[in-house]
Design an enzyme around this catalytic site. Structure first.
Site, PDB file in Angstrom:
ATOM      1  N   ASP A  17       0.857  -1.181   0.000  1.00  0.00           N
ATOM      2  CA  ASP A  17       0.000   0.000   0.000  1.00  0.00           C
ATOM      3  C   ASP A  17       0.898   1.238   0.000  1.00  0.00           C
ATOM      4  OD1 ASP A  17      -2.330   1.597   0.313  1.00  0.00           O
ATOM      5  OD2 ASP A  17      -1.982   1.677   2.462  1.00  0.00           O
ATOM      6  N   LYS A  18       0.331   2.394  -0.309  1.00  0.00           N
ATOM      7  CA  LYS A  18       1.133   3.626  -0.308  1.00  0.00           C
ATOM      8  C   LYS A  18       0.922   4.420   0.976  1.00  0.00           C
ATOM      9  CE  LYS A  18       0.058   7.488  -2.441  1.00  0.00           C
ATOM     10  NZ  LYS A  18       0.328   8.534  -1.433  1.00  0.00           N
ATOM     11  N   GLY A  75      -5.184   3.651  -3.630  1.00  0.00           N
ATOM     12  CA  GLY A  75      -6.414   4.292  -4.092  1.00  0.00           C
ATOM     13  C   GLY A  75      -6.213   5.728  -4.533  1.00  0.00           C
ATOM     14  N   ASP A  76      -4.975   6.242  -4.398  1.00  0.00           N
ATOM     15  CA  ASP A  76      -4.691   7.629  -4.763  1.00  0.00           C
ATOM     16  C   ASP A  76      -4.710   7.819  -6.274  1.00  0.00           C
ATOM     17  OD1 ASP A  76      -4.552   8.571  -2.268  1.00  0.00           O
ATOM     18  OD2 ASP A  76      -2.386   8.802  -2.162  1.00  0.00           O
ATOM     19  N   ARG A  84      -5.875   4.178  -8.052  1.00  0.00           N
ATOM     20  CA  ARG A  84      -7.344   4.196  -8.029  1.00  0.00           C
ATOM     21  C   ARG A  84      -7.894   2.785  -7.847  1.00  0.00           C
ATOM     22  NH1 ARG A  84      -8.683   9.312  -6.820  1.00  0.00           N
ATOM     23  NH2 ARG A  84      -8.309  10.818  -8.476  1.00  0.00           N
ATOM     24  N   ASP A  88      -1.404  -1.126   5.960  1.00  0.00           N
ATOM     25  CA  ASP A  88      -1.672  -0.689   7.325  1.00  0.00           C
ATOM     26  C   ASP A  88      -3.141  -0.443   7.616  1.00  0.00           C
ATOM     27  OD1 ASP A  88      -1.602   2.886   7.448  1.00  0.00           O
ATOM     28  OD2 ASP A  88      -1.830   1.644   5.673  1.00  0.00           O
ATOM     29  N   ASP A 121      -6.571  -2.844   3.217  1.00  0.00           N
ATOM     30  CA  ASP A 121      -5.476  -3.723   2.784  1.00  0.00           C
ATOM     31  C   ASP A 121      -5.669  -5.156   3.267  1.00  0.00           C
ATOM     32  OD1 ASP A 121      -4.081  -1.502   1.672  1.00  0.00           O
ATOM     33  OD2 ASP A 121      -3.419  -0.964   3.690  1.00  0.00           O
TER      34      ASP A 121
END
Length: 1192
Positions: free
Chosen positions: A469-470, A744-745, A856, A883, A887
């Site tokens: 994840d970011k 999701g960004d 996205r 986190d 996720d």
């Protein structure tokens, strides 16, 4: 015939009402509704008892035994044990029964102790006192006796005993604050709301007068979803209906904070609470090592069957000679040889003959008859005619099968039952090294790494794909307000980070020209929108959960907390720009403007944020009576709904900030007339009162309401990259792993983060597979263009062969968005020739890219990506790290799931296999711990099979010298204790503390990870080498002892060694050889290694002396009496033992020397270099000591 009606009736009347009905009716306080309103239908619900245990006192033994014997190895040894009991076998049943009993007992004790702890925890919870309102008074009862419909009093800092609907609180506005740390790990305070019509009932007597029913859905495991309505009966005939949602539901396990007390009604109890429904166990994950073990077991089982079959055949070949059939001292009499054996005849035809007798065992006379045709031998005979046949079985067939089983029992020790116990202990004890690692302890959180499952330790050393994840994983999820843009005018306050005002932040830097009068109005509206459109809470207390916050010059001041760090950063940013959000009081939001005037806005409606809409809205009424709808959300969800405003200027700024890696939000508003507001209220009310498809109806209502906006501006918030995140990703690349970022960004923000974290390098050629491109070209054309691009240089070779950092090959990075991924993953339509190939083409492109960014992405799509890679033809080992709750799906899907203890809650950490405080700790987790775990357990597995081949192959050879009589070579005690005692501890210790390379070197040189990639140490060639090494050693043991002692006397009185002395000599050489073999493989020596290795050999010697009755005569065992001592009294025996051990170990030593000299691996080069450095340093130290002593 349609059976649906019958099936529904059966479900209704047999399964129980609560199992088939879609909703339930709860009577508050168990009060019957007024006559004539609705029918009173009492329903049965479970009590509030929580059961997390697996066993009871009565079912523990049968249930545990059933579960343990479901394991193939345990079931196999049980069959062997039963065979030994039933038939006459060469070894005692104790030899199989004792190890099996040991394994079963140890496992049962472990599982029983764990379940006892669960029972203990359950009793503590179930017997906890709770306060219940009955007949206007508060009474205490145990938690387990709580029932649906009971009205419960909960005080501050108490935990909710079940799922409750909030009726009233000690606060005038009917709100209460709750922490859900035990559910999802979120320590922030969440606000919950009492039912509007019952919030004024603040005493036991008043609450007891409430007459109402609650209609709600049946229990669901989703923590964040609840649909219901309450019908309140007042003096009027018709009840007042109010909607109930997740904001009214207090979950079991949550804790009441900053609220003196509340009254609530129980709606879900016991195992129907949402917390209990989330107890479901995760799917069992199996490591690659475990799969290799099972494959090896099948091979060895085939070897075992082959050995037994060969010996059975040779036994009857041996006995085919009449002179060898029986020993001369035990020959059968003629009467016994000629005895008649009555056999059963299986008759098919109704009129068939009775019996036949065969007079000889080996040959027989065939009855003469024209009607019959006999075909027979010494094993069986078949008599056939036109209408029937007779099948006669001879005793030899039964004897042969019995002999086959006896040989199976004799050789069954080649299957190492104790290996399973050793592997389980190694995994369980080895997992503590992760928890004890001080370098993976985070001072800020005060926590270290956690191990939720120890079954996958070695899988950490086999990872090929890392999915991360970011936000909160690569970044800190610690938001800092950077700037805001209003109608093209940019405002940049100094550093403000999550409520912590940095030094020098007193002035406001205005970029661009000053706004006009209309711009001034938009500016203030923008600031007001951000002060009103949020779910931030204001706290006045000095401490929150023991942490001091908001202290200024010794006085307690207000500060902001929220479940979303973005909202806190935005509200703090507005505070620095002159607009301060003060509080929410009596449903009015108060703002302090630049003129130090307090503005009050009545909060009418909140349209909560969700991941599908990606926006939230509030409807407020100002003091002047004007109605506003303020909305903030992602640019993709705001711009299509805007009808006016300076869209181009704001869009340009948003794109600029996204490229810089900033998180952007857009803000818009519209004024509402009274008629429009009434329509909005009607839409929302009808949607909220719906019990079926409430979410869908609310989404439709939101879509209608959130339209025709006027754009105000946008914000930019920075989420800083985590410490050493870039270094960690670079190390993973060097280790041969491919890193994918799933977020999701928006694409620009995520791409900027990927460049900052070195996922993409400046020379990386970016390939885009996005909606924007597929709108210009068809998806089919885009995929084939990208495929040609990446394969033009590589040809048929993929980047799996090369390092991601290779300068000889062009680096490619792929960016794909969620919408395009959905199109790629869509199953092929019938009649479509190319649709089904999209997945394969996509995978081919990804294999040739050094990094992939998926933006996205919905949570389910993250899991789909992981599943797609897992199912590809290479079947790579995958790891997912994140986190947040979004996720969890990919963490559960991946082979190894790692959760980060972040600020988005602990759902990821709770559902993961391992949890770490920060992303940087992943480097040591994989490159050091994963490397060590895999090296250790691979040696453990190969060594166990090797030492069992060494153990049992001499027994196989011995049968050729004892007439295949199934005579054991070793004594029963040696057969039983070989794997349990004599050779178990050294390999267990090796598998716990071995370090073939220093951990600092492993961290400094990630390429060493490649030496163990793709399960390289458990490949078939290495397995075959270990097996042949075991066979060679076994041949040396047996024939070395055989030829050295042939026709030779060894004792001073001329006495020759017997059978048990010969077996004991072979066994002694065996134990010393396999133990010294492990000592030669050990690189990391400590005093514990010395104690265990040499102690095991000493224990064998002492045990043999005891077992022979030398030290304690009362322990003498008839056939082994004085055998060991007699063997040690012989000089040639000592010479033979030493010589045979050296010959056995020589091939492995020579092989290692040659391989290290001619074809060294990277690991072996470093080991050699390190040994040279150590020798050189020792020489220099000795020379310096010598020179100093001479000069002195």
């Amino acid at each position: 015939m349609d059976f649906s009606t019958i099936r529904n009736l059966i479900s209704r009347y047999c399964a129980g009402e609560e199992n088939w009905v879609d909703s339930r009716t709860v009577y508050i306080g168990h009060k019957v509704p007024p006559p004539g309103t609705e029918a009173y239908i009492p329903q049965r619900y479970p009590d509030n008892r929580i059961v997390s245990s697996k066993y009871t006192f009565w079912n523990f033994i049968p249930k545990n035994l059933f579960e343990q014997f479901r394991r193939i190895a345990n079931f196999y040894f049980l069959i062997i044990f039963l065979v030994q009991l039933i038939i006459d076998t060469p070894t005692s049943p104790i030899t199989s029964g004792l190890p099996l009993f040991f394994v079963i007992t140890v496992t049962a004790i472990k599982q029983g102790y764990e379940d006892w702890l669960r029972h203990k925890a359950d009793n503590a919870i179930n017997q906890c006192p709770v306060h219940v309102v009955q007949h206007g008074k508060v009474v205490r009862k145990q938690s387990r006796k709580l029932q649906v419909g009971d009205v419960v009093l909960v005080k501050e800092d108490e935990t909710f005993p079940c799922d409750l609907i909030l009726l009233s609180t000690s606060r005038d506005d009917g709100t209460c604050f709750v922490t859900t740390a035990s559910l999802d790990g979120e320590s922030s305070h969440k606000t919950y709301y009492a039912v509007q019509d019952t919030k004024a009932f603040n005493t036991e007597e008043e609450v007891d007068t409430i007459q109402a029913t609650i209609e709600c859905e049946q229990p669901q495991p989703d923590l964040y979803k609840f649909v219901g309505r309450i019908n309140i009966y007042l003096d009027r005939d018709e009840p007042i209906a109010r909607p109930l949602g997740s904001e009214n539901l207090l979950l079991r396990g949550a804790t009441l904070k900053n609220t003196e007390y509340i009254y609530a009604v129980a709606i879900y109890t016991g195992m129907e609470t949402k917390m209990a429904l989330n107890y479901q166990s995760k799917s069992q994950k199996r490591s690659a090592v475990e799969k290799s073990m099972n494959a090896y077991l099948i091979v060895y089982l085939c070897i075992l069957i082959s050995k037994a079959l060969i010996n059975t055949v040779f036994k009857y070949v041996w006995q085919a000679d009449p002179n060898r059939d029986e020993p001369w001292y035990n020959q059968k009499t003629e009467t016994e040889r000629q005895r008649h054996i009555v056999c059963t005849i299986h008759q098919i035809s109704p009129n068939l003959y009775e019996l036949c007798s065969i007079t000889k065992l080996k040959t027989f006379k065939v009855p003469t008859s024209n009607s019959f045709n006999w075909v027979g031998s010494g094993w069986a005979a078949i008599c056939t005619c036109s209408s029937h046949f007779i099948l006669v079985f001879f005793p030899q067939l039964i004897r042969a099968f019995t002999d086959f089983l006896a040989f199976m029992v004799l050789f069954n020790y080649i299957i190492p039952v104790s290996m399973y116990v050793t592997v389980e202990m190694q995994k369980f004890l080895g997992s503590y090294f992760i928890s004890w690692d001080d370098e993976m302890f985070d001072e800020e959180l005060g926590e270290g790494a956690l191990v939720n499952t120890s079954d996958l330790n070695e899988e950490l050393g086999q990872v090929e794909y890392v999915f991360t994840d970011k936000t909160g994983t690569l970044t800190e999820n610690n938001m800092e307000f950077i700037e805001c843009c209003v109608d093209g005018h940019v405002y940049v306050p100094h550093a403000i980070c999550n409520g912590q005002i940095m030094s020098g932040a007193s002035s406001i830097d205005m970029i661009d020209s000053s706004p006009s009068a209309e711009g001034k109005e938009h500016e203030e509206l923008f600031f007001r929108a951000l002060c009103l459109c949020h779910t931030v809470q204001v706290k006045e207390e000095e401490t929150v959960d023991g942490i001091k916050r908001g202290i200024h010059q010794g006085k307690a001041t207000s500060f902001y907390i929220s479940s979303s760090p973005d909202e806190v950063a935005l509200v703090e940013g507005m505070k620095r720009l002159g607009f301060t959000y003060l509080r929410l009081k009596d449903n009015h939001m108060e703002i302090l403007n630049r003129e130090d005037e307090i503005e009050r806005f009545e909060l009418l409606e909140v349209l909560n944020f969700d991941s599908v809409r990606r926006r939230m809205s509030v409807i407020v009424r100002s003091n002047s009576g004007e109605l506003y709808l303020f909305c903030k959300g992602a640019d993709s969800s705001i711009f299509p709904r805007v009808i006016s405003g300076k869209v181009d200027q704001v869009r340009a700024r948003v794109e600029h900030n996204a490229v810089e890696g900033l998180r952007t939000l857009c803000v818009a508003y519209k004024r509402l007339s009274r008629e429009e507001y009434e329509q909005v209220c009607h839409l929302l009310s009808s949607a909220k009162l719906a019990l079926q498809d409430r979410d869908k109806k609310l989404a439709e209502a939101y879509d209608v309401i959130e339209r025709d906006f006027i754009l105000l501006g946008a914000t930019a918030v920075e989420d800083r990259l985590q410490d050493k995140a870039a270094d960690t990703i670079e190390s993973l690349h060097k280790a041969g792993m491919k890193v994918w970022v799933l977020t999701g960004d928006k694409m620009e923000t995520a791409a900027a983060t990927c460049y900052a974290s070195k996922l993409f390098r400046r020379n990386t050629q970016i390939l885009e597979l996005t909606t924007k491109r597929t709108e210009e070209q068809s998806l089919h054309d885009v995929l084939f263009d990208l495929s040609r691009t990446v394969l033009r240089q590589h040809g048929s070779m993929t980047r799996d062969t090369f390092s991601g950092l290779s300068s000889d090959f062009q680096d490619y990075g792929l960016i794909i968005d969620g919408a395009t991924l959905s199109a790629v993953m869509k199953p092929a339509q019938e009649g479509s020739g190319t649709g089904g190939n999209y997945k394969e083409i996509f995978l081919e492109i990804c294999r040739n890219c050094s990094a992939v960014l998926c933006c996205r992405m919905a949570p389910l799509q993250k899991a789909q990506i992981v599943k797609l890679i897992k199912a590809s033809k290479e079947h790579p080992i995958t790891l997912a790290i994140g986190d947040g709750a979004n996720d969890v799906s990919m963490i559960l899907e991946a082979h190894v799931g790692i959760g980060i203890m972040g600020k988005e809650g602990r759902q990821a950490a709770r559902n993961s296999d391992y949890a770490i405080p920060k992303f940087k700790h992943l480097k040591k987790m994989l490159l050091v711990h994963g490397h060590y775990y895999y090296i250790r357990i691979s040696e453990l597995v190969q060594y166990f099979f090797y030492k069992n081949v060494c153990f049992i192959f001499p027994q196989f050879l011995y049968q050729f010298f004892c007439g295949f009589s199934q005579q054991p070579l070793y004594d029963t005690a040696y057969l039983t204790l070989y794997n349990i005692s004599f050779t178990s501890l050294p390999i267990l210790l090796y598998s716990l503390i071995e370090q073939h390379i220093n951990m600092d070197i492993l961290k400094r040189d990630p390429s060493l990870y490649r030496d163990i990639a793709k399960n390289s140490l458990l490949q078939w060639p290495i397995f075959v080498y270990w097996t042949f090494l075991g066979v060679f050693d076994a041949v040396v043991f047996f024939f070395g002892a055989f030829f050295l002692f042939d026709n030779t006397t060894f004792t001073s009185n001329g006495q020759m060694f017997g059978n048990w002395t010969f077996g004991t000599l072979v066994f002694t050489v065996l134990v010393f050889t396999v133990t010294l073999k492990l000592a030669l493989d050990t690189h990391y020596w400590t005093w514990i290694n010395h104690f265990v290795i040499w102690g095991s050999l000493l224990f064998y010697v002492i045990f043999s002396l005891l077992w022979g009755g030398i030290i304690w005569p009362f322990l003498n065992y008839q056939r082994m009496y004085y055998v060991f001592m007699q063997m040690l009294a012989s000089g040639p025996a000592w010479l033979s033992i030493i010589l045979l051990i050296m010959v056995s170990l020589l091939p492995d030593v020579v092989k290692k020397v040659l391989c290290r000299a001619l074809w060294p691996t990277t690991t072996e080069r470093i080991q050699t270099k390190r040994q040279c450095l150590t020798t050189e340093q020792s020489t220099i130290f000795m020379l310096s000591q010598t020179s100093s002593s001479i000069s002195f």
